[in-house]
Design a protein around this motif. Structure first.
Motif, PDB file in Angstrom:
ATOM      1  N   GLY A 147      12.049   1.847   8.816  1.00 25.71           N
ATOM      2  CA  GLY A 147      12.887   0.667   8.679  1.00 25.71           C
ATOM      3  C   GLY A 147      12.742  -0.033   7.347  1.00 25.71           C
ATOM      4  N   GLU A 148      11.699   0.294   6.576  1.00 28.19           N
ATOM      5  CA  GLU A 148      11.528  -0.314   5.262  1.00 28.19           C
ATOM      6  C   GLU A 148      12.215   0.532   4.192  1.00 28.19           C
ATOM      7  OE1 GLU A 148       7.341  -2.808   5.688  1.00 28.19           O
ATOM      8  OE2 GLU A 148       7.353  -0.912   4.568  1.00 28.19           O
ATOM      9  N   GLN A 149      12.433  -0.071   3.033  1.00 30.02           N
ATOM     10  CA  GLN A 149      13.133   0.598   1.950  1.00 30.02           C
ATOM     11  C   GLN A 149      12.197   1.504   1.167  1.00 30.02           C
ATOM     12  OE1 GLN A 149      15.668  -1.993  -0.343  1.00 30.02           O
ATOM     13  NE2 GLN A 149      15.551  -0.678  -2.175  1.00 30.02           N
ATOM     14  N   ASP A 169       0.833  -1.200   0.000  1.00 30.60           N
ATOM     15  CA  ASP A 169       0.000   0.000   0.000  1.00 30.60           C
ATOM     16  C   ASP A 169       0.870   1.252   0.000  1.00 30.60           C
ATOM     17  OD1 ASP A 169       0.822   0.524   2.608  1.00 30.60           O
ATOM     18  OD2 ASP A 169      -0.910  -0.493   3.493  1.00 30.60           O
ATOM     19  N   LYS A 170       0.198   2.415   0.065  1.00 31.90           N
ATOM     20  CA  LYS A 170       0.903   3.687  -0.101  1.00 31.90           C
ATOM     21  C   LYS A 170       1.525   4.217   1.190  1.00 31.90           C
ATOM     22  CE  LYS A 170      -3.470   6.172   0.453  1.00 31.90           C
ATOM     23  NZ  LYS A 170      -4.450   7.083  -0.181  1.00 31.90           N
ATOM     24  N   HIS A 171       1.415   3.499   2.273  1.00 25.91           N
ATOM     25  CA  HIS A 171       1.939   3.984   3.551  1.00 25.91           C
ATOM     26  C   HIS A 171       3.449   3.773   3.644  1.00 25.91           C
ATOM     27  CE1 HIS A 171      -2.136   4.605   4.800  1.00 25.91           C
ATOM     28  NE2 HIS A 171      -2.439   3.326   4.642  1.00 25.91           N
ATOM     29  N   SER A 172       4.064   4.572   4.477  1.00 29.02           N
ATOM     30  CA  SER A 172       5.499   4.443   4.737  1.00 29.02           C
ATOM     31  C   SER A 172       5.706   3.899   6.151  1.00 29.02           C
ATOM     32  CB  SER A 172       6.185   5.803   4.604  1.00 29.02           C
ATOM     33  OG  SER A 172       6.096   6.260   3.266  1.00 29.02           O
ATOM     34  N   MET A 179       4.026   7.239  -7.356  1.00 33.61           N
ATOM     35  CA  MET A 179       3.897   7.525  -5.932  1.00 33.61           C
ATOM     36  C   MET A 179       5.068   6.904  -5.171  1.00 33.61           C
ATOM     37  SD  MET A 179       0.754   6.289  -3.484  1.00 33.61           S
ATOM     38  CE  MET A 179      -0.431   7.316  -4.338  1.00 33.61           C
ATOM     39  N   THR A 180       5.493   7.553  -4.095  1.00 33.10           N
ATOM     40  CA  THR A 180       6.558   6.986  -3.259  1.00 33.10           C
ATOM     41  C   THR A 180       5.955   6.368  -2.003  1.00 33.10           C
ATOM     42  OG1 THR A 180       6.913   9.122  -2.171  1.00 33.10           O
ATOM     43  CG2 THR A 180       8.298   8.598  -4.083  1.00 33.10           C
ATOM     44  N   ALA A 181       6.581   5.319  -1.528  1.00 29.20           N
ATOM     45  CA  ALA A 181       6.138   4.616  -0.317  1.00 29.20           C
ATOM     46  C   ALA A 181       7.329   3.812   0.190  1.00 29.20           C
ATOM     47  CB  ALA A 181       4.941   3.718  -0.617  1.00 29.20           C
ATOM     48  N   THR A 182       7.080   2.895   1.109  1.00 26.67           N
ATOM     49  CA  THR A 182       8.131   1.980   1.550  1.00 26.67           C
ATOM     50  C   THR A 182       7.626   0.551   1.427  1.00 26.67           C
ATOM     51  OG1 THR A 182       7.425   1.966   3.878  1.00 26.67           O
ATOM     52  CG2 THR A 182       9.023   3.668   3.204  1.00 26.67           C
ATOM     53  N   ALA A 183       8.558  -0.393   1.359  1.00 26.93           N
ATOM     54  CA  ALA A 183       8.194  -1.808   1.272  1.00 26.93           C
ATOM     55  C   ALA A 183       9.283  -2.648   1.912  1.00 26.93           C
ATOM     56  CB  ALA A 183       7.992  -2.221  -0.183  1.00 26.93           C
ATOM     57  N   ALA A 184       8.870  -3.809   2.404  1.00 25.85           N
ATOM     58  CA  ALA A 184       9.827  -4.751   2.979  1.00 25.85           C
ATOM     59  C   ALA A 184      10.628  -5.405   1.852  1.00 25.85           C
ATOM     60  CB  ALA A 184       9.085  -5.811   3.787  1.00 25.85           C
ATOM     61  N   ARG A 185      11.790  -5.946   2.205  1.00 23.49           N
ATOM     62  CA  ARG A 185      12.674  -6.536   1.204  1.00 23.49           C
ATOM     63  C   ARG A 185      11.970  -7.635   0.397  1.00 23.49           C
ATOM     64  NH1 ARG A 185      18.084  -6.357   0.927  1.00 23.49           N
ATOM     65  NH2 ARG A 185      18.185  -5.501   3.049  1.00 23.49           N
ATOM     66  N   GLU A 186      11.201  -8.483   1.094  1.00 27.39           N
ATOM     67  CA  GLU A 186      10.538  -9.583   0.374  1.00 27.39           C
ATOM     68  C   GLU A 186       9.427  -9.057  -0.554  1.00 27.39           C
ATOM     69  OE1 GLU A 186       8.890  -9.414   4.657  1.00 27.39           O
ATOM     70  OE2 GLU A 186      10.843  -9.284   3.636  1.00 27.39           O
ATOM     71  N   GLN A 187       8.805  -7.939  -0.167  1.00 23.73           N
ATOM     72  CA  GLN A 187       7.805  -7.344  -1.044  1.00 23.73           C
ATOM     73  C   GLN A 187       8.449  -6.787  -2.310  1.00 23.73           C
ATOM     74  OE1 GLN A 187       6.132  -4.597   1.905  1.00 23.73           O
ATOM     75  NE2 GLN A 187       4.127  -5.590   1.625  1.00 23.73           N
ATOM     76  N   ILE A 188       9.585  -6.147  -2.161  1.00 25.02           N
ATOM     77  CA  ILE A 188      10.283  -5.581  -3.326  1.00 25.02           C
ATOM     78  C   ILE A 188      10.647  -6.693  -4.293  1.00 25.02           C
ATOM     79  CG2 ILE A 188      12.343  -4.342  -4.094  1.00 25.02           C
ATOM     80  CD1 ILE A 188      12.288  -2.892  -1.378  1.00 25.02           C
ATOM     81  N   LYS A 189      11.119  -7.795  -3.752  1.00 23.01           N
ATOM     82  CA  LYS A 189      11.500  -8.926  -4.600  1.00 23.01           C
ATOM     83  C   LYS A 189      10.281  -9.517  -5.315  1.00 23.01           C
ATOM     84  CE  LYS A 189      13.804 -13.430  -4.416  1.00 23.01           C
ATOM     85  NZ  LYS A 189      14.471 -14.435  -3.544  1.00 23.01           N
ATOM     86  N   ARG A 190       9.178  -9.634  -4.612  1.00 26.18           N
ATOM     87  CA  ARG A 190       8.003 -10.302  -5.181  1.00 26.18           C
ATOM     88  C   ARG A 190       7.219  -9.403  -6.136  1.00 26.18           C
ATOM     89  NH1 ARG A 190       4.759 -14.452  -5.107  1.00 26.18           N
ATOM     90  NH2 ARG A 190       2.505 -14.298  -4.947  1.00 26.18           N
TER      91      ARG A 190
END
Length: 440
Positions: free
Chosen positions: A47-49, A41-44, A72-83
């Motif tokens: 600790g996430e990238q 989602d769009k939330h930040s 849009m800019t947001a943050t995501a966990a490493r596994e989310q970025i990969k997937r």
């Protein structure tokens, strides 16, 4: 060797795709592509990238995901970025919406980056190598037979969506790979031609609207933003009420409804910009709009706050929201439509925007006192009437041209949709069409 398909497969393909050409088959999406939904989602979150999201609006309004889009800019966990990182050749589709017609809208990915990922309410469709041409898959997902299947698969009441388990169930046409590429190339060319024609008509509409605005400015050019105040021609003021309503509109004649703030946008009264009043709410007849009321938007964006329009017609069950004022004018001194035209002119728009207040430009407010105290020295009523008649004479011609341009756009878009469906389902041989054009 001839492949004999199971009768159930033949029936399913025929139901959705009709009779396919010789050598074509039908396939479920899962046979040709991987597909999965995003949960980013769009939330930040600390600790996430930091990432960029290709979100719902990017997909809904564009055929392609390209570098120039304002992601849009947001943050995501490493596994989310990969997937959920998107790749060139993917197709993104809208997975959730308020209407079934908005489900499954595709956009083809033409740009990728390490930090660009697919956002929430979307799904990634990734073609399997050597099984389907990526751009052919995109055009197929853009076709009417697939849209019909998404509508059937979508579930929900106030908000509808495609369940993850149903995402890969759609049946799509599968011509030989070489023919897929020919079809994709053909549709790239032909839709680009149609899109160019649509763009020209849209540019024409912009120019015509500018001419219309210029005509309106000229009609009220004799009004001075000094001297008398608007309150000197106002007989009474009413403000609306904003109960919790249904999401859908009502007619305001047989069923009770509450107008939205956008009912006065652009100087045109839009009675359909309303929400139906629930049966458990008691209506308030005293705030029903009346013919010749001057409706003014109290709260809106910077460009629209203070928008004014005149009620044309009788709507005995159409009430104002608390974001609208209704002014009854002394028509011996002020014609409502003339005053609405003045309020929509550039000089008064500047005054309104100066008076409007609010912490965010997405929603500003203007008080009743600020509106009634706007300086406005009006000419005699006969002069107002003459100016409106001259304005009508010009705008009738301009509006007619705008209507025709919109009709051309609608026809072009219908032709575009029909062309895509016909090409991807083999209703005609695109190679024959292409060779005929070269010969001509």
């Amino acid at each position: 060797m001839t492949v004999v398909e199971h009768p159930a497969v033949v029936e399913r393909v025929g139901k959705w795709l009709g009779t396919l050409p010789a050598g074509w088959t039908g396939a479920r999406l899962f046979e040709l592509a991987d597909a999965w939904t995003s949960n980013v989602d769009k939330h930040s979150v600390d600790g996430e990238q930091l990432v960029r999201l290709s979100n719902y609006v990017d997909v809904y309004h564009n055929d392609s995901i390209v570098e120039s889009l304002d992601f849009m800019t947001a943050t995501a966990a490493r596994e989310q970025i990969k997937r959920f990182r998107i790749r060139i050749g993917d197709t993104l589709i809208t997975k959730d919406s308020e209407a079934a017609d908005d489900i499954g809208i595709p956009a083809f990915v033409e740009y990728e980056a390490d930090d660009l990922i697919c956002g929430y309410h979307l799904a990634i469709v990734r073609p399997m190598p050597k099984k389907v041409v990526p751009k052919f898959l995109f055009w197929t997902l853009r076709s009417e037979p697939i849209a019909g299947q998404w509508a059937v698969l979508a579930s929900g009441v106030t908000r509808v969506g495609i369940r993850s388990a149903d995402l890969k169930k759609v049946t799509i046409p599968r011509p030989p790979l070489g023919e897929q590429q020919v079809i994709a190339d053909f549709l790239d060319r032909e839709t680009a031609r149609i899109d160019a024609l649509v763009a020209k008509q849209e540019e024409l509409i912009v120019l015509l609207r500018q001419r219309r605005s210029a005509a309106a400015e000229l009609a009220v050019s004799g009004v001075r933003p000094t001297g008398s105040r608007l309150k000197h021609v106002i007989r009474s003021v009413r403000q609306g009420w904003s109960p919790q309503c249904y999401a859908w509109p009502a007619d305001g004649i047989e069923k009770w409804a509450v107008l939205k703030a956008g009912a006065a946008n652009g100087g045109i009264f839009r009675p359909t910009e309303n929400k139906e009043l629930p049966a458990n709410e008691n209506p308030r007849p005293e705030i029903v709009v009346r013919r010749n009321d001057l409706i003014v938007s109290r709260a809106n964006t910077r460009d629209l706050v203070g928008s004014a329009a005149v009620v044309e017609g009788d709507f005995p069950r159409l009430m104002m929201s608390d974001k609208l004022y209704a002014f009854v004018l002394d028509e011996r001194r002020a014609i409502p439509r003339f005053v609405a035209t003045v309020l929509g002119s550039e000089r008064w728009r500047d005054l309104i925007e100066i008076e409007a207040t609010g912490a965010s430009s997405s929603m500003l407010n203007i008080s009743q006192g600020d509106i009634v105290n706007l300086p406005m020295t009006l000419p005699p009523v006969e002069e107002q009437r003459r100016a409106l008649a001259e304005l009508d004479e010009q705008t009738v011609r301009i509006d007619d041209l705008i209507v025709k341009a919109k009709e051309h756009i609608a026809f072009a878009k219908e032709r575009r949709a029909a062309l895509i469906t016909a090409a991807v389902t083999g209703q005609f041989d695109v190679r024959t069409v292409a060779s005929t054009r070269k010969a001509n």
